[in-house]
Design a protein around this motif. Structure first.
Motif, PDB file in Angstrom:
ATOM      1  N   SER A 416      19.516   0.564  12.385  1.00 60.08           N
ATOM      2  CA  SER A 416      20.706   1.416  12.280  1.00 60.08           C
ATOM      3  C   SER A 416      20.309   2.876  12.054  1.00 60.08           C
ATOM      4  N   SER A 419      19.127   4.164  15.502  1.00 54.92           N
ATOM      5  CA  SER A 419      20.282   4.362  16.385  1.00 54.92           C
ATOM      6  C   SER A 419      21.069   5.615  15.996  1.00 54.92           C
ATOM      7  N   TYR A 420      21.275   5.794  14.693  1.00 52.04           N
ATOM      8  CA  TYR A 420      22.005   6.967  14.205  1.00 52.04           C
ATOM      9  C   TYR A 420      21.219   8.241  14.499  1.00 52.04           C
ATOM     10  N   LYS A 422      19.216   8.830  17.009  1.00 52.21           N
ATOM     11  CA  LYS A 422      19.270   9.163  18.445  1.00 52.21           C
ATOM     12  C   LYS A 422      20.568   9.869  18.800  1.00 52.21           C
ATOM     13  N   THR A 423      21.656   9.478  18.158  1.00 49.82           N
ATOM     14  CA  THR A 423      22.957  10.089  18.462  1.00 49.82           C
ATOM     15  C   THR A 423      23.252  11.318  17.602  1.00 49.82           C
ATOM     16  N   HIS A 424      22.426  11.543  16.561  1.00 50.88           N
ATOM     17  CA  HIS A 424      22.586  12.719  15.685  1.00 50.88           C
ATOM     18  C   HIS A 424      21.224  13.381  15.510  1.00 50.88           C
ATOM     19  N   ALA A 425      20.709  13.904  16.604  1.00 56.87           N
ATOM     20  CA  ALA A 425      19.328  14.409  16.637  1.00 56.87           C
ATOM     21  C   ALA A 425      19.093  15.562  15.674  1.00 56.87           C
ATOM     22  N   THR A 427      20.409  15.936  12.744  1.00 56.02           N
ATOM     23  CA  THR A 427      20.657  15.547  11.356  1.00 56.02           C
ATOM     24  C   THR A 427      19.343  15.433  10.576  1.00 56.02           C
ATOM     25  N   HIS A 435      22.060   6.734   6.071  1.00 51.71           N
ATOM     26  CA  HIS A 435      22.993   5.979   6.918  1.00 51.71           C
ATOM     27  C   HIS A 435      22.540   4.527   7.053  1.00 51.71           C
TER      28      HIS A 435
END
Length: 467
Positions: A416, A419-420, A422-425, A427, A435
């Protein structure tokens, strides 16, 4: 709870031995970096200080069903305590890592006997309507010790040497040996059972492979052979072991316990709880040390109030079980645990530490209402003749579930987070890791609700109804 002098002395002896055995499962975690530095070893080798102990302990448990019936209570307990004491001294004075691991393995051989033997003795000593109170006292060892381990270890390692983790335990286990030598009497009947050598080999390879594979999964991708390969081998060999137990005239573990409905329900709830509890318990120290930058000792202090509530309320939960039975007590306990887990899932980078303390406190408050009552319910469902087999099976499944739960929830956290990320580079890394921890706590809470649903399958009999 009114108990005789004999029962009181036996309980004291059992609680000391079992407490020290379970304490050693988590006592070494905080000390690992110091040990790795002193012996100049890497994390892969260092993890065997804990994983090796758990592995040998887990492999020993099925064998205890045979040993409990074949040997006298006194001889078996003195042998187990003696092995644990010898292993403790070897590890404390270890000049190198090989000797340290050898000491830990010898410790685990003795500790693997404590839990199942303790259950059988309590079930033989107490009437059904008194067993909850007795098992509640035993809960001090089973549930308080693993939670206390990191806090105690953090304090000792910070102020003394890691060797004192063994030097402090050694005189206590030697004192328990002396008490047992003079006060422990034989309980139950000795049976001249035939030794199932093939069963021992199959159970050792099967359970050992499963525990090894799951323990590797915490730090190694599931695609590696050391994870999936050993898990597959473990499943196949364990299946062969189970088949042999049904087909041989002299089984190492009597599978007739699975015909008892209440035992099976309690064991299924225990599996769910172990997965959620052990995996979830790993997340809070990770949050404290990795996300918040707290020391191992401070992390341990955050866990400590929850450990205290376990110690104080374990006997109380046993008395509640004796009075009201398992169904609604377990349901309420699991829902409280789920609520505490959801509190921990709401932690942020700036959450006050007292909020984490409260969340863990609530979790432990719920667990103390569940763990010993469902174990007592499982054993109350069995005739005394099947008690050694039921105790060994319950303990074995508990350890496998704890090992699997830790591996599974660590994997959920890692996946998780990736995955998080990759979508919130853009962050921050700590927010990505946070997360993953939040998702893992929510997964543990969802598992608790599965356990709550399973409690509805119980018949709400108070223990006095079994008499």
């Amino acid at each position: 709870m009114n108990i005789s002098k004999k029962q009181k002395s036996v309980l004291i002896i059992l609680v000391i031995g079992t407490f020290l055995g379970f304490l050693n499962q988590t006592l070494m975690n905080v000390a690992l970096p110091n040990i790795m530095h002193e012996f100049n070893i890497g994390p892969g080798l260092g993890q065997w200080i804990t994983n090796g102990y758990m592995l040998v302990n887990g492999v020993m448990v099925p064998l205890t069903a045979f040993l409990i019936q074949r040997l006298t209570t006194r001889r078996l307990y003195l042998t187990a305590v003696g092995l644990f004491a010898i292993g403790t001294l070897i590890a404390g004075f270890a000049p190198n890592f090989t000797v340290l691991i050898t000491g830990r393995m010898i410790q685990a051989m003795g500790a693997g006997v404590f839990g199942p033997l303790m259950n059988v003795i309590v079930m033989n000593l107490f009437a059904p309507d008194k067993r909850g109170g007795a098992m509640g006292l035993i809960g001090l060892a089973l549930n308080f010790a693993p939670t206390l381990g990191p806090t105690l270890s953090g304090f000792i390692v910070t102020n003394l040497s890691w060797r004192f983790l063994f030097f402090i335990v050694a005189p206590l286990i030697i004192a328990d040996f002396i008490l047992a030598y003079f006060l422990l009497q034989n309980i139950g009947e000795q049976k001249m059972l035939k030794f199932d050598f093939i069963g021992v080999v199959l159970s050792s390879i099967g359970l050992g492979s499963l525990l090894y594979g799951f323990s590797n999964a915490g730090a190694t991708p599931w695609s590696e052979f050391t994870v999936w390969g050993f898990i597959v081998i473990g499943l196949i060999v364990t299946a062969l072991f189970i088949w042999r137990q049904f087909s041989t005239k002299t089984p190492l573990l009597n599978m007739a316990v699975l015909k008892q409905r209440e035992f099976v329900i309690a064991m299924l709830i225990n599996i769910v709880l172990m997965i959620a509890m052990y995996g979830g318990a790993l997340m809070l120290p990770l949050y404290m040390q990795t996300i918040r930058g707290a020391s191992a000792f401070i992390s341990g202090l955050v866990l400590f109030p929850g450990a205290l509530v376990t110690a104080f309320l374990s006997p109380w939960s046993g008395r509640l079980y004796d009075q009201y039975g398992v169904k609604y007590l377990t349901l309420i306990g699991i829902l409280i645990t789920a609520a505490g887990t959801i509190v921990l899932a709401s932690l942020t980078l700036t959450t006050p530490l007292w909020f984490a303390v409260i969340g863990q406190f609530i979790r432990q408050l719920g667990l103390v209402l569940v763990l010993m009552p469902i174990q007592t319910e499982a054993f109350n469902a069995l005739p005394l003749a099947l008690m050694p087999d039921g105790s060994a099976m319950f303990t074995t499944v508990r350890q496998i579930a704890a090992s699997f739960g830790t591996a599974a929830l660590v994997t959920i956290m890692t996946r998780s987070s990736l995955s998080y990320g990759k979508t919130h580079a853009s962050t921050l890394d700590v927010l990505i890791q946070l997360h993953g921890i939040k998702i893992t706590f929510l997964t543990a809470a969802a598992l608790m609700l599965v356990g709550a649903a399973l409690t509805l399958l119980f018949k709400n009999k108070a223990p006095r109804d079994f008499i």
